[in-house]
Design a protein around this motif. Structure first.
Motif, PDB file in Angstrom:
ATOM      1  N   UNK A  95       0.839  -1.184   0.000  1.00 16.78           N
ATOM      2  CA  UNK A  95       0.000   0.000   0.000  1.00 16.78           C
ATOM      3  C   UNK A  95       0.879   1.241   0.000  1.00 16.78           C
ATOM      4  N   UNK A  96       0.353   2.316  -0.538  1.00 17.39           N
ATOM      5  CA  UNK A  96       1.071   3.582  -0.606  1.00 17.39           C
ATOM      6  C   UNK A  96       0.055   4.715  -0.589  1.00 17.39           C
ATOM      7  N   UNK A  97       0.287   5.728   0.249  1.00 14.59           N
ATOM      8  CA  UNK A  97      -0.671   6.804   0.405  1.00 14.59           C
ATOM      9  C   UNK A  97       0.015   8.169   0.451  1.00 14.59           C
ATOM     10  N   UNK A  98      -0.715   9.183  -0.015  1.00 11.02           N
ATOM     11  CA  UNK A  98      -0.295  10.578   0.158  1.00 11.02           C
ATOM     12  C   UNK A  98      -1.457  11.312   0.827  1.00 11.02           C
ATOM     13  N   UNK A 104      -6.869  25.937   8.673  1.00 10.84           N
ATOM     14  CA  UNK A 104      -6.686  27.375   8.408  1.00 10.84           C
ATOM     15  C   UNK A 104      -5.351  27.607   7.697  1.00 10.84           C
ATOM     16  N   UNK A 105      -4.397  28.303   8.317  1.00 10.23           N
ATOM     17  CA  UNK A 105      -3.127  28.600   7.646  1.00 10.23           C
ATOM     18  C   UNK A 105      -2.068  27.523   7.864  1.00 10.23           C
ATOM     19  N   UNK A 106      -2.436  26.455   8.530  1.00  6.08           N
ATOM     20  CA  UNK A 106      -1.478  25.370   8.771  1.00  6.08           C
ATOM     21  C   UNK A 106      -1.762  24.180   7.874  1.00  6.08           C
ATOM     22  N   UNK A 107      -0.709  23.567   7.360  1.00  5.02           N
ATOM     23  CA  UNK A 107      -0.874  22.420   6.456  1.00  5.02           C
ATOM     24  C   UNK A 107       0.108  21.320   6.823  1.00  5.02           C
ATOM     25  N   UNK A 108      -0.357  20.064   6.661  1.00  5.38           N
ATOM     26  CA  UNK A 108       0.531  18.920   6.803  1.00  5.38           C
ATOM     27  C   UNK A 108       0.356  18.010   5.600  1.00  5.38           C
ATOM     28  N   UNK A 109       1.459  17.460   5.115  1.00  4.92           N
ATOM     29  CA  UNK A 109       1.464  16.491   4.020  1.00  4.92           C
ATOM     30  C   UNK A 109       2.299  15.290   4.459  1.00  4.92           C
ATOM     31  N   UNK A 110       1.842  14.107   4.072  1.00  9.06           N
ATOM     32  CA  UNK A 110       2.549  12.888   4.479  1.00  9.06           C
ATOM     33  C   UNK A 110       2.524  11.881   3.336  1.00  9.06           C
ATOM     34  N   UNK A 111       3.706  11.488   2.901  1.00  7.68           N
ATOM     35  CA  UNK A 111       3.850  10.392   1.938  1.00  7.68           C
ATOM     36  C   UNK A 111       4.349   9.181   2.710  1.00  7.68           C
ATOM     37  N   UNK A 112       3.577   8.107   2.697  1.00  6.46           N
ATOM     38  CA  UNK A 112       3.932   6.930   3.489  1.00  6.46           C
ATOM     39  C   UNK A 112       3.463   5.681   2.757  1.00  6.46           C
ATOM     40  N   UNK A 113       4.179   4.598   2.960  1.00  2.00           N
ATOM     41  CA  UNK A 113       3.840   3.331   2.303  1.00  2.00           C
ATOM     42  C   UNK A 113       4.202   2.184   3.238  1.00  2.00           C
ATOM     43  N   UNK A 114       3.872   0.979   2.808  1.00  3.89           N
ATOM     44  CA  UNK A 114       4.205  -0.205   3.592  1.00  3.89           C
ATOM     45  C   UNK A 114       3.594  -1.442   2.974  1.00  3.89           C
ATOM     46  N   UNK A 115       3.594  -2.500   3.733  1.00  3.66           N
ATOM     47  CA  UNK A 115       2.964  -3.743   3.255  1.00  3.66           C
ATOM     48  C   UNK A 115       2.588  -4.615   4.445  1.00  3.66           C
ATOM     49  N   UNK A 227      -3.546  14.190   9.939  1.00  2.00           N
ATOM     50  CA  UNK A 227      -4.083  13.153   9.048  1.00  2.00           C
ATOM     51  C   UNK A 227      -3.991  11.820   9.774  1.00  2.00           C
ATOM     52  N   UNK A 228      -4.942  10.952   9.531  1.00  2.00           N
ATOM     53  CA  UNK A 228      -4.932   9.625  10.150  1.00  2.00           C
ATOM     54  C   UNK A 228      -5.644   8.640   9.250  1.00  2.00           C
ATOM     55  N   UNK A 229      -5.290   7.386   9.406  1.00  2.00           N
ATOM     56  CA  UNK A 229      -5.908   6.342   8.592  1.00  2.00           C
ATOM     57  C   UNK A 229      -5.714   5.018   9.312  1.00  2.00           C
ATOM     58  N   UNK A 230      -6.492   4.027   8.907  1.00  2.00           N
ATOM     59  CA  UNK A 230      -6.357   2.666   9.409  1.00  2.00           C
ATOM     60  C   UNK A 230      -6.085   1.749   8.235  1.00  2.00           C
ATOM     61  N   UNK A 231      -4.940   1.116   8.260  1.00  2.00           N
ATOM     62  CA  UNK A 231      -4.584   0.144   7.224  1.00  2.00           C
ATOM     63  C   UNK A 231      -5.060  -1.208   7.729  1.00  2.00           C
ATOM     64  N   UNK A 232      -6.131  -1.714   7.131  1.00  2.00           N
ATOM     65  CA  UNK A 232      -6.746  -2.929   7.665  1.00  2.00           C
ATOM     66  C   UNK A 232      -6.897  -3.997   6.608  1.00  2.00           C
ATOM     67  N   UNK A 233      -7.791  -4.950   6.855  1.00  2.00           N
ATOM     68  CA  UNK A 233      -7.996  -6.093   5.969  1.00  2.00           C
ATOM     69  C   UNK A 233      -9.392  -6.015   5.350  1.00  2.00           C
ATOM     70  N   UNK A 234      -9.534  -6.131   3.999  1.00  2.00           N
ATOM     71  CA  UNK A 234      -8.462  -6.317   3.027  1.00  2.00           C
ATOM     72  C   UNK A 234      -7.576  -5.077   2.943  1.00  2.00           C
ATOM     73  N   UNK A 235      -6.306  -5.273   2.819  1.00  2.00           N
ATOM     74  CA  UNK A 235      -5.362  -4.175   2.872  1.00  2.00           C
ATOM     75  C   UNK A 235      -5.395  -3.352   1.610  1.00  2.00           C
ATOM     76  N   UNK A 236      -5.014  -2.074   1.776  1.00  2.00           N
ATOM     77  CA  UNK A 236      -4.976  -1.160   0.638  1.00  2.00           C
ATOM     78  C   UNK A 236      -3.834  -1.512  -0.285  1.00  2.00           C
TER      79      UNK A 236
END
Length: 236
Positions: A95-98, A104-115, A227-236
């Motif tokens: 899996x791989x996500x951006x 407001x004036x604050x921003x966060x970006x995250x590039x992350x992957x795994x398996x 930002x948050x997410x759950x990598x679950x089954x079936x996996x992304x």
């Protein structure tokens, strides 16, 4: 008369031998092994995807469930299978996500992957949930620089008997590993790598919660994009 009886018995024995040998050979030929059955859903239609492994090591997939939209479900399943890879351990789901989020004036970006890798010989071998190294960017879009910026990220491995491996830069609390930066003063841009971690278990790892956030201070304001997410089954 005795000779005729013996001769008849020998003929009967010879005629039965090829049949017995043929049946034995047939019984020795085993079919493919069912590795697992996954329950998937596409646009309201639930169906099963069955994975098989042949004696020669080859893999194939079947859908025994009757569905209405066969063409679209076949396309969906093909794309799903492309993200699966069979290794010596088991099935590997990459899996791989951006992620990007404004507050407001604050921003966060995250590039992350795994398996995630499902053990083929569980519980002899282990299930694995792996987070690769990634990249986090926190920024302030307002006038001038932020007073300070703090970046954080974490992974929580949910499951039974999970053994977690992580680099020394991360801290651990129960099934969660995390990192918080020191405050970085008088900047509008902070970029930092997110270090990876791994969870192993001889039981199924249900899912992994991942989260990244920034605290951006400007005067009396604190912007907290996350930002948050759950990598679950079936996996992304």
């Amino acid at each position: 008369m005795k000779f005729i009886k013996i001769f008849t018995a020998l003929l009967l024995f010879v005629s039965l031998v090829p049949i017995s040998v043929g049946l034995a050979a047939e019984n020795q030929e085993s079919g493919p092994d069912k590795v697992m059955t996954e329950k998937l859903n596409y646009e309201g239609e639930s169906f099963e995807l069955v994975t098989w492994k042949n004696n020669d090591g080859s893999i194939y997939y079947t859908i025994p469930t009757e569905v209405k939209n066969k063409e679209k479900i076949a396309e969906f399943t093909n794309n799903y299978i492309k993200g699966k890879e069979f290794s010596t351990q088991g099935f590997k789901h990459d899996w791989s996500e951006f992620y990007e989020e404004w507050e407001r004036d604050g921003k966060i970006q995250w590039s992350v992957s795994g398996y995630n890798e499902e053990a083929y010989l569980a519980p002899i071998t282990q299930n694995r949930a792996v987070i690769n190294d990634g990249s986090i960017l926190a920024s302030y879009a307002g006038s001038g620089n932020a007073d300070k910026i703090i970046v954080s990220y974490s992974y929580t491995f949910n499951g039974t008997g999970v053994d977690i491996s992580y680099p020394p830069t991360l801290k651990k609390e129960s099934s969660k590993v995390y990192w918080n930066s020191d405050p970085v003063p008088d900047v509008w841009y902070v970029s930092t790598p997110s270090k990876g971690a791994e969870g192993k278990s001889r039981f199924l790892i249900l899912d992994t919660d991942i989260e990244a956030s920034a605290d951006i201070y400007k005067g009396s304001y604190i912007y907290r994009p996350s930002v948050s997410d759950t990598i679950g089954y079936p996996y992304k």
